[in-house]
Design an enzyme around this catalytic site. Structure first.
Site, PDB file in Angstrom:
ATOM      1  N   HIS A   1       0.819  -1.217   0.000  1.00 18.10           N
ATOM      2  CA  HIS A   1       0.000   0.000   0.000  1.00 18.10           C
ATOM      3  C   HIS A   1       0.851   1.264   0.000  1.00 18.10           C
ATOM      4  O   HIS A   1       0.361   2.345  -0.330  1.00 18.10           O
ATOM      5  CB  HIS A   1      -0.982   0.006   1.179  1.00 18.10           C
TER       6      HIS A   1
ATOM      7  N   ASP B   1       0.284  -7.552   1.352  1.00 19.29           N
ATOM      8  CA  ASP B   1       0.665  -6.157   1.585  1.00 19.29           C
ATOM      9  C   ASP B   1       2.183  -6.013   1.675  1.00 19.29           C
ATOM     10  O   ASP B   1       2.697  -5.278   2.516  1.00 19.29           O
ATOM     11  CB  ASP B   1       0.002  -5.602   2.851  1.00 19.29           C
TER      12      ASP B   1
ATOM     13  N   SER C   1       4.663   2.043   9.191  1.00 16.15           N
ATOM     14  CA  SER C   1       4.151   1.063   8.243  1.00 16.15           C
ATOM     15  C   SER C   1       5.192   0.768   7.173  1.00 16.15           C
ATOM     16  O   SER C   1       5.725   1.669   6.530  1.00 16.15           O
ATOM     17  CB  SER C   1       2.870   1.596   7.598  1.00 16.15           C
TER      18      SER C   1
END
Length: 337
Positions: free
Chosen positions: A83, A113, A188
């Protein structure tokens, strides 16, 4: 993905205070100092390998996506989140020592992901190889490291609160083999690191409204994805030509068939010319096992149809009219998304 979380987690219920402390008990300051040393040691060891990752913007535009990544080899392989990449092919990687490097996306797997980049610079970069996430235990200290600004690490520390949980990816597929722990904004795509300095996960998401509980894709899952992306540029997954839904199974029915499943994957459609249709699977069959591994729903069915089963005979056990029946089929490779 951005959420406010504490810089570290202390569980006030895990310790009690008594009026009279034994002289043999460790001093609180000593314990806190040991905790701090463990965290700072991890950051000193792995922090130099954690970089800011962003999409390469067009002239006069801002990057579409940004986050953190971890350099996993000295020749510039970088793992980050899918992402963060957002479908781009060209990226920029900013290292803690001030380097800004161009990078190419070698592979992008939205189902887990994860994305793999290759930095263009030929010099040896600080790196942190992936460790063995199977050695993790609940309650173990872990440190999440990010680099959202490109020149310094952001750090949170906590404990592994659970193992083996699943999080649904943007594609709808469950990401397998997860570990949840504290996560800071901007972390992240960065590494989740054990107290011994091993990278045991790649941070991926925060559960909003859940007091900062976050997920990281386990390093063993990342290792598998990494291998697939390097060899094939994608993660291969098996296809058998069915659509299914998870259904509960009555105990009397499974007991009579000699099964332990509480649920299975009901075939709602079967393509006649697909591997399942050619093997004799029918509409209304309930898949309960693949190669002897239990299938308790659609997610198990998808998880077990991995690249290792493409092109080879696979035993699919189904429940049909109260009896357990086994068919042999050969999955083909599922087309790229």
């Amino acid at each position: 993905m951005l959420d406010r979380t504490p810089s570290f987690i202390l569980d006030s219920d895990s310790a009690s205070i008594s009026p009279a402390r034994s002289t043999s008990e460790p001093d609180e300051a000593v314990l806190l100092d040991a905790f701090s040393k463990a965290v700072t040691s991890v950051v000193d060891r792995v922090g130099p390998a954690v970089a800011r990752v962003e999409t390469k913007p067009a002239a006069g535009q801002q990057p579409r996506g940004f986050g953190s990544g971890v350099v996993i080899s000295p020749d510039g392989f970088v793992l980050t989140n899918s992402h963060v990449v957002q479908g781009a092919r060209e990226m920029r990687v900013a290292t803690p020592d001030g380097l800004t490097l161009e990078a190419t996306v070698l592979g992008d797997d939205a189902d887990t992901d994860l994305a793999l980049l290759r930095a263009s610079d030929s010099r040896a970069l600080p790196f942190a190889p992936l460790g063995d996430s199977k050695r993790l235990k609940r309650g173990q200290l872990v440190v999440a490291i990010g680099n959202p600004l490109g020149f310094e690490s952001t750090v949170t520390a906590g404990v592994v609160s659970a193992l083996g949980r699943s999080l649904r990816a943007s594609t709808g597929r469950l990401i397998d083999d997860q570990t949840d722990a504290a996560l800071n904004p901007g972390n992240s795509g960065g590494p989740l690191v054990s107290s011994s300095g091993d990278v045991v996960g790649i941070n991926t998401a925060v559960i909003r409204g859940a007091q900062g509980i976050c997920f990281a894709v386990a390093s063993n899952t990342a290792q598998f994805v990494l291998g697939e992306l390097v060899r094939h540029g994608r993660v291969r997954r098996g296809y058998i030509g069915v659509a299914a839904q998870t259904v509960p199974l009555p105990r009397r029915l499974t007991s009579r068939a000699g099964l332990a499943n509480a649920a299975g994957a009901l075939l709602a459609s079967v393509e006649a010319d697909g591997p399942a249709g050619r093997a004799g699977l029918r509409l209304g069959d309930v898949v309960v096992a693949i190669d002897g591994e239990a299938v308790t729903g659609v997610d198990d069915l998808v998880r077990l149809l991995n690249g290792e089963r493409i092109g080879r005979d696979v035993a699919v056990q189904v429940l049909r009219q109260g009896a357990a029946v086994t068919h042999t089929l050969s999955p083909t490779e599922r087309g790229a998304r």
